[in-house]
Design a protein around this motif. Structure first.
Motif, PDB file in Angstrom:
ATOM      1  N   PRO A  24       0.261   1.466  14.831  1.00  0.00           N
ATOM      2  CA  PRO A  24      -0.451   0.860  13.699  1.00  0.00           C
ATOM      3  C   PRO A  24      -0.164   1.539  12.371  1.00  0.00           C
ATOM      4  O   PRO A  24      -0.255   0.902  11.318  1.00  0.00           O
ATOM      5  CB  PRO A  24      -1.926   0.979  14.090  1.00  0.00           C
ATOM      6  N   ALA A  25       0.185   2.820  12.393  1.00  0.00           N
ATOM      7  CA  ALA A  25       0.550   3.494  11.143  1.00  0.00           C
ATOM      8  C   ALA A  25       1.875   2.960  10.619  1.00  0.00           C
ATOM      9  O   ALA A  25       2.040   2.707   9.414  1.00  0.00           O
ATOM     10  CB  ALA A  25       0.627   5.001  11.355  1.00  0.00           C
ATOM     11  N   GLU A  26       2.849   2.753  11.504  1.00  0.00           N
ATOM     12  CA  GLU A  26       4.150   2.245  11.093  1.00  0.00           C
ATOM     13  C   GLU A  26       4.044   0.808  10.583  1.00  0.00           C
ATOM     14  O   GLU A  26       4.696   0.431   9.599  1.00  0.00           O
ATOM     15  CB  GLU A  26       5.141   2.319  12.253  1.00  0.00           C
ATOM     16  N   LEU A  27       3.213   0.006  11.244  1.00  0.00           N
ATOM     17  CA  LEU A  27       3.037  -1.372  10.779  1.00  0.00           C
ATOM     18  C   LEU A  27       2.484  -1.391   9.359  1.00  0.00           C
ATOM     19  O   LEU A  27       2.933  -2.176   8.514  1.00  0.00           O
ATOM     20  CB  LEU A  27       2.101  -2.122  11.724  1.00  0.00           C
ATOM     21  N   ARG A  28       1.541  -0.514   9.091  1.00  0.00           N
ATOM     22  CA  ARG A  28       0.983  -0.462   7.745  1.00  0.00           C
ATOM     23  C   ARG A  28       2.042  -0.027   6.737  1.00  0.00           C
ATOM     24  O   ARG A  28       2.153  -0.608   5.650  1.00  0.00           O
ATOM     25  CB  ARG A  28      -0.228   0.476   7.726  1.00  0.00           C
ATOM     26  N   ARG A  29       2.816   0.985   7.063  1.00  0.00           N
ATOM     27  CA  ARG A  29       3.858   1.457   6.147  1.00  0.00           C
ATOM     28  C   ARG A  29       4.803   0.324   5.741  1.00  0.00           C
ATOM     29  O   ARG A  29       5.224   0.222   4.593  1.00  0.00           O
ATOM     30  CB  ARG A  29       4.674   2.566   6.804  1.00  0.00           C
ATOM     31  N   ARG A  30       5.153  -0.509   6.682  1.00  0.00           N
ATOM     32  CA  ARG A  30       6.122  -1.574   6.406  1.00  0.00           C
ATOM     33  C   ARG A  30       5.579  -2.633   5.453  1.00  0.00           C
ATOM     34  O   ARG A  30       6.357  -3.409   4.890  1.00  0.00           O
ATOM     35  CB  ARG A  30       6.550  -2.242   7.712  1.00  0.00           C
ATOM     36  N   ASN A  31       4.282  -2.665   5.290  1.00  0.00           N
ATOM     37  CA  ASN A  31       3.688  -3.757   4.525  1.00  0.00           C
ATOM     38  C   ASN A  31       2.911  -3.336   3.290  1.00  0.00           C
ATOM     39  O   ASN A  31       2.502  -4.191   2.504  1.00  0.00           O
ATOM     40  CB  ASN A  31       2.766  -4.569   5.441  1.00  0.00           C
ATOM     41  N   LEU A  32       2.682  -2.040   3.102  1.00  0.00           N
ATOM     42  CA  LEU A  32       1.933  -1.592   1.939  1.00  0.00           C
ATOM     43  C   LEU A  32       2.684  -1.926   0.650  1.00  0.00           C
ATOM     44  O   LEU A  32       3.912  -1.835   0.580  1.00  0.00           O
ATOM     45  CB  LEU A  32       1.693  -0.083   2.015  1.00  0.00           C
ATOM     46  N   VAL A  33       1.937  -2.296  -0.376  1.00  0.00           N
ATOM     47  CA  VAL A  33       2.539  -2.537  -1.687  1.00  0.00           C
ATOM     48  C   VAL A  33       3.132  -1.216  -2.179  1.00  0.00           C
ATOM     49  O   VAL A  33       2.425  -0.208  -2.256  1.00  0.00           O
ATOM     50  CB  VAL A  33       1.489  -3.056  -2.685  1.00  0.00           C
ATOM     51  N   PRO A  34       4.416  -1.177  -2.519  1.00  0.00           N
ATOM     52  CA  PRO A  34       5.048   0.083  -2.931  1.00  0.00           C
ATOM     53  C   PRO A  34       4.697   0.444  -4.369  1.00  0.00           C
ATOM     54  O   PRO A  34       4.323  -0.422  -5.169  1.00  0.00           O
ATOM     55  CB  PRO A  34       6.542  -0.206  -2.786  1.00  0.00           C
ATOM     56  N   PRO A  35       4.808   1.715  -4.726  1.00  0.00           N
ATOM     57  CA  PRO A  35       4.424   2.154  -6.080  1.00  0.00           C
ATOM     58  C   PRO A  35       5.153   1.410  -7.187  1.00  0.00           C
ATOM     59  O   PRO A  35       4.570   1.126  -8.237  1.00  0.00           O
ATOM     60  CB  PRO A  35       4.786   3.651  -6.081  1.00  0.00           C
ATOM     61  N   GLU A  36       6.429   1.086  -6.953  1.00  0.00           N
ATOM     62  CA  GLU A  36       7.207   0.451  -8.018  1.00  0.00           C
ATOM     63  C   GLU A  36       6.793  -0.997  -8.282  1.00  0.00           C
ATOM     64  O   GLU A  36       7.213  -1.600  -9.278  1.00  0.00           O
ATOM     65  CB  GLU A  36       8.701   0.503  -7.684  1.00  0.00           C
ATOM     66  N   ALA A  37       5.954  -1.562  -7.404  1.00  0.00           N
ATOM     67  CA  ALA A  37       5.532  -2.957  -7.579  1.00  0.00           C
ATOM     68  C   ALA A  37       4.341  -3.101  -8.521  1.00  0.00           C
ATOM     69  O   ALA A  37       3.951  -4.217  -8.855  1.00  0.00           O
ATOM     70  CB  ALA A  37       5.194  -3.577  -6.224  1.00  0.00           C
ATOM     71  N   PHE A  38       3.752  -1.973  -8.963  1.00  0.00           N
ATOM     72  CA  PHE A  38       2.562  -2.053  -9.818  1.00  0.00           C
ATOM     73  C   PHE A  38       2.955  -2.152 -11.285  1.00  0.00           C
ATOM     74  O   PHE A  38       3.971  -1.596 -11.704  1.00  0.00           O
ATOM     75  CB  PHE A  38       1.679  -0.818  -9.584  1.00  0.00           C
ATOM     76  N   PRO A  39       2.133  -2.865 -12.062  1.00  0.00           N
ATOM     77  CA  PRO A  39       0.922  -3.602 -11.674  1.00  0.00           C
ATOM     78  C   PRO A  39       1.268  -4.801 -10.793  1.00  0.00           C
ATOM     79  O   PRO A  39       2.218  -5.525 -11.083  1.00  0.00           O
ATOM     80  CB  PRO A  39       0.310  -4.036 -13.000  1.00  0.00           C
ATOM     81  N   TYR A  40       0.472  -4.966  -9.742  1.00  0.00           N
ATOM     82  CA  TYR A  40       0.789  -5.944  -8.699  1.00  0.00           C
ATOM     83  C   TYR A  40      -0.155  -7.135  -8.782  1.00  0.00           C
ATOM     84  O   TYR A  40      -1.382  -6.974  -8.776  1.00  0.00           O
ATOM     85  CB  TYR A  40       0.667  -5.286  -7.329  1.00  0.00           C
ATOM     86  N   GLU A  41       0.414  -8.314  -8.871  1.00  0.00           N
ATOM     87  CA  GLU A  41      -0.362  -9.549  -8.899  1.00  0.00           C
ATOM     88  C   GLU A  41      -0.480 -10.082  -7.476  1.00  0.00           C
ATOM     89  O   GLU A  41       0.519 -10.478  -6.875  1.00  0.00           O
ATOM     90  CB  GLU A  41       0.315 -10.594  -9.786  1.00  0.00           C
ATOM     91  N   SER A  42      -1.693 -10.090  -6.938  1.00  0.00           N
ATOM     92  CA  SER A  42      -1.874 -10.561  -5.570  1.00  0.00           C
ATOM     93  C   SER A  42      -1.918 -12.081  -5.535  1.00  0.00           C
ATOM     94  O   SER A  42      -2.212 -12.726  -6.548  1.00  0.00           O
ATOM     95  CB  SER A  42      -3.168  -9.997  -4.977  1.00  0.00           C
ATOM     96  N   PRO A  43      -1.651 -12.676  -4.375  1.00  0.00           N
ATOM     97  CA  PRO A  43      -1.700 -14.151  -4.275  1.00  0.00           C
ATOM     98  C   PRO A  43      -3.081 -14.740  -4.548  1.00  0.00           C
ATOM     99  O   PRO A  43      -3.188 -15.937  -4.816  1.00  0.00           O
ATOM    100  CB  PRO A  43      -1.262 -14.413  -2.829  1.00  0.00           C
ATOM    101  N   THR A  44      -4.127 -13.919  -4.493  1.00  0.00           N
ATOM    102  CA  THR A  44      -5.479 -14.424  -4.754  1.00  0.00           C
ATOM    103  C   THR A  44      -5.926 -14.162  -6.190  1.00  0.00           C
ATOM    104  O   THR A  44      -7.086 -14.387  -6.527  1.00  0.00           O
ATOM    105  CB  THR A  44      -6.488 -13.795  -3.783  1.00  0.00           C
TER     106      THR A  44
END
Length: 747
Positions: A385-405
């Motif tokens: 479960p830790a690896e699954l989270r790593r693969r999907n976390l928003v990375p630092p370079e993506a901020f400011p991040y606009e979420s789909p909601t």
């Protein structure tokens, strides 16, 4: 901002501690006001019904009773309880301060009795006779949404039906390698502050009104009272003395407040209402209360493709807090970069107590649903479960991040927080111990649970994304800082005095904080939503910087400033000397601070006694990032308190209702709270990602523990027992059912 060394003179010991821990605190119940009367409320014992008659004659005949009121005594002037934030449909389902023709939950106020003291008032309340013609109860929000029984005649029980993000296309689900679905229940919780709600209304001889209250937003209360009475707000002074906690439950204007104020004005005497513990459990606002259905899709490599969240949120008998579940939908995607996210949130009235903001206010609900689904996805993929989270976390370079909601996340380093939490928890060791137990059949089942989350701190609406602050310098050098926040245990007296002193470069003993008094602080928003330091602190910081500029302007051209001294033209003056040399030295203003997004990663290690069903939390690690910390010790204390409340939600707390709509916990033997004996070994860690939108760099932190702890603990228990259907709270009975299901081969 100048950063002094650790031994600098602006550092304080916590100012509040001495009086609070020695019993010298001054609460509403401690105030000695001559001629004060006490109020006691008569409350419905029927969940839902037509109010046929209320007879107060025996009450008024009781020795010492001064008055007894029902809605009929108010006539056309029955005040309506104001909603927190207006939502579509809330105005069509008004909440009267005293029940008029119908009751909609056990505990709803029907009448009020005023006596010479609390004992007399209670005797009078017991003498009131109430006749109610019962109607069917609606306890579950999903069932209430589909029921033909209407709490408000001619209106559906669904108050709002909100959608966030676009519906996920069918082809996304069809091409996904894995799709998991789950149903979760967020039970109702009672905030349970040490000091329940309390209010004292004092009519003044000059026609004004002073209201002493345990509250989080005194200016909101003042304005609500003024609107009800049709008064100029300047005629009302709201004062908050020491406050024994709030957790969101003291940020509103309640029926009891409106009634007590009117009684005091009608009688021309002070009237006080102190909610007792049984009354608080029965009738005070509650939190959470959601039915959740979550669906999560991923490709074969564990990359999340889509998230769909459906929520039926229980708002109780009246939709005063119907805006809270919207936060669950807006935050649906959380910390994961998921291309398609959709949330549908319905708020539904039921024949139960009101639900309003409770520590976290919509965010713990969202994080719980998503984090449990992520662990379920990892289980289906056979992935750590830790690896699954790593693969999907928003990375630092993506901020400011606009979420789909529609959420705009300002900054974050989520993977760094996760890695630190795993390191502090010694994740590899516990996984090895888990493997050893499973292979050797040795010891109780052991599980490890994770949670990574982001939480909004401050609010997005412009009118509450700002705060008023002022700083005055006296000729003697004393500095008074005023701000529109209001502490209920956050150590504002210490932190804000330190902040102002640090910015001005003066000893903290020179600075006094004033808040929680509408006569001293003309405007303010209050303390809720983890906004105090981020918004109120930023306002004070800006005010202090403006004071420096004003001091330099007053000193003359070319002036410089350092450590409380202004120098110009070869002349040096302290701030106090400058204040004595002419007009008062003062600045004030309203400063806007946008919402920010703190985040964290939590790890829980548990073992489960399969015979008794008892969960033993062996280790809990909480890594939080609230930007720049103004006081590490106080931040950590806030986290500890929230973690304990999170443990309560995970393992102990629930306000159950029977099928007839009657609450089943009448005291703290029935409603279980964690104590110091249940606090597990707790390791706190932190990362620092400054808030890019404020000079302070601070974000909120007061609610983090309530958000991160429950999913981490529950995921750990699921990991131990292999039973994903387990539901909150994880009582011994619930865990025994999970153990029985595992032993029977049920998955």
């Amino acid at each position: 901002m100048r950063v002094p060394d650790a031994a600098a003179s602006w550092r304080l010991g916590r100012r509040e501690d001495a009086r609070l821990i020695t019993g010298a605190g001054r609460y509403v119940g401690d105030l000695d006001v001559p001629g004060c009367l006490d109020a006691a409320f008569v409350r419905s014992r029927v969940p839902h019904g037509r109010l046929v008659a209320v007879d107060t004659s025996a009450a008024t005949a009781t020795d010492g009773v001064v008055a007894a009121w029902t809605a009929a005594d108010l006539g056309d002037e029955v005040p309506l309880v104001p909603v927190y934030l207006a939502t579509p449909g809330s105005a069509h389902r008004p909440c009267p301060a005293l029940a008029v023709d119908r009751v909609r939950y056990v505990g709803e106020p029907i009448a009020v009795v005023v006596g010479a003291d609390r004992y007399v008032a209670e005797d009078g309340a017991d003498a009131v006779r109430v006749d109610i013609d019962p109607l069917p109860a609606l306890v579950d929000p999903g069932e209430a949404a589909a029921s033909a029984v209407q709490l408000f005649d001619g209106l559906d029980n669904v108050v709002t039906d909100m959608e966030f993000g676009d519906p996920v296309p069918d082809e996304v689900w069809q091409r996904a390698a894995v799709v998991v679905e789950a149903v979760y229940r967020q039970p109702r919780l009672v905030p349970t502050p040490m000091e329940p709600r309390a209010l004292l209304a004092v009519p003044e001889e000059d026609g004004r009104l002073t209201v002493w209250v345990s509250h989080q937003a005194p200016h909101r209360l003042r304005d609500d009272l003024a609107a009800d009475l049709k008064w100029d707000p300047e005629r009302i002074r709201v004062r908050v003395a020491d406050s024994g906690g709030g957790f969101g439950s003291k940020s509103g204007t309640y029926a009891e407040y409106l009634v007590v104020v009117r009684l005091a004005l009608r009688l021309g005497r002070p009237v006080r209402w102190l909610e007792d513990r049984a009354e608080s459990l029965l009738a005070s606002p509650q939190g959470r209360g959601q039915n959740q259905r979550v669906r999560l899709a991923a490709d074969a490599n564990g990359r999340m493709l889509a998230l769909d969240l459906e929520v039926d949120a229980d708002v109780g008998g009246y939709p005063l807090g119907a805006f809270v579940p919207g936060e669950t939908g807006r935050a649906a995607a959380g910390v994961y970069r998921t291309p398609d996210v959709h949330a549908r949130v319905r708020t539904v009235v039921t024949t139960t107590a009101l639900t309003t903001p409770y520590r976290g206010a919509g965010r713990p609900e969202q994080v719980y649903a998503v984090e449990r689904a992520v662990d379920l996805l990892a289980r289906r993929l056979g992935m750590d479960p830790a690896e699954l989270r790593r693969r999907n976390l928003v990375p630092p370079e993506a901020f400011p991040y606009e979420s789909p909601t529609g959420r705009r996340f300002d900054s974050g380093r989520y993977e760094e927080a996760l890695d630190l939490a795993l390191e502090l928890a010694d994740y590899a060791h516990w996984r090895e111990e888990q493997r050893r137990r499973r292979e050797g059949g040795d010891g109780w089942p052991l599980g490890v649970g994770l949670c990574v989350f982001a939480e909004r701190s401050g609010l997005e609406q412009k009118e509450v994304a700002q705060e008023w602050a002022a700083i005055d310098v006296a000729p003697g050098g004393g500095i008074v800082a005023r701000v529109g926040t209001c502490a209920t245990g956050q150590s504002h007296e210490t932190v804000f005095a330190e902040l102002v002193a640090r910015t001005l470069g003066v000893p903290a003993r020179q600075v006094t904080l004033v808040e929680g008094d509408t006569a001293e602080v003309p405007q303010g928003v209050g303390t809720y939503g983890s906004r105090s330091t981020q918004v109120g602190g930023s306002a004070l910081h800006r005010a202090a910087l403006e004071l420096i500029e004003e001091a330099k302007r007053r000193a003359g051209p070319g002036a410089s400033y350092a450590n409380g001294v202004v120098t110009a033209g070869g002349r040096s003056l302290t701030l106090g000397e400058l204040a004595a040399d002419g007009e008062p030295l003062r600045v004030e203003g309203v400063h806007e601070t946008p919402a920010a997004y703190a985040f964290g990663a939590y790890v829980a290690v548990v073992e489960v006694d399969t015979e008794l069903g008892v969960v033993h939390v062996l280790r809990l690690v909480a890594v939080d990032d609230c930007g720049v910390r103004l006081d590490d010790e106080i931040v950590e204390d806030q986290v500890r308190g929230a973690v304990v409340q999170g443990l309560g939600q995970a393992l102990y707390e629930v306000m159950p209702y029977d099928d007839e709509g009657r609450p089943q916990a009448a005291d703290l033997l029935g409603y279980l709270l964690p104590t110091i004996g249940e606090l597990p070994p707790l390791t706190l860690g932190s990362t620092v990602t400054p808030n890019p939108n404020t000079a302070l760099g601070a974000k909120g932190t007061g609610e983090a523990g309530c958000i991160g702890t429950p999913p981490a603990v529950v995921n750990a228990v699921v990991d131990a027992l292999g039973e994903p259907g387990i539901q909150l709270p994880l009582t011994p009975e619930e865990c025994r059912r999970a153990v029985a299901g595992r032993e029977a081969g049920v998955r």
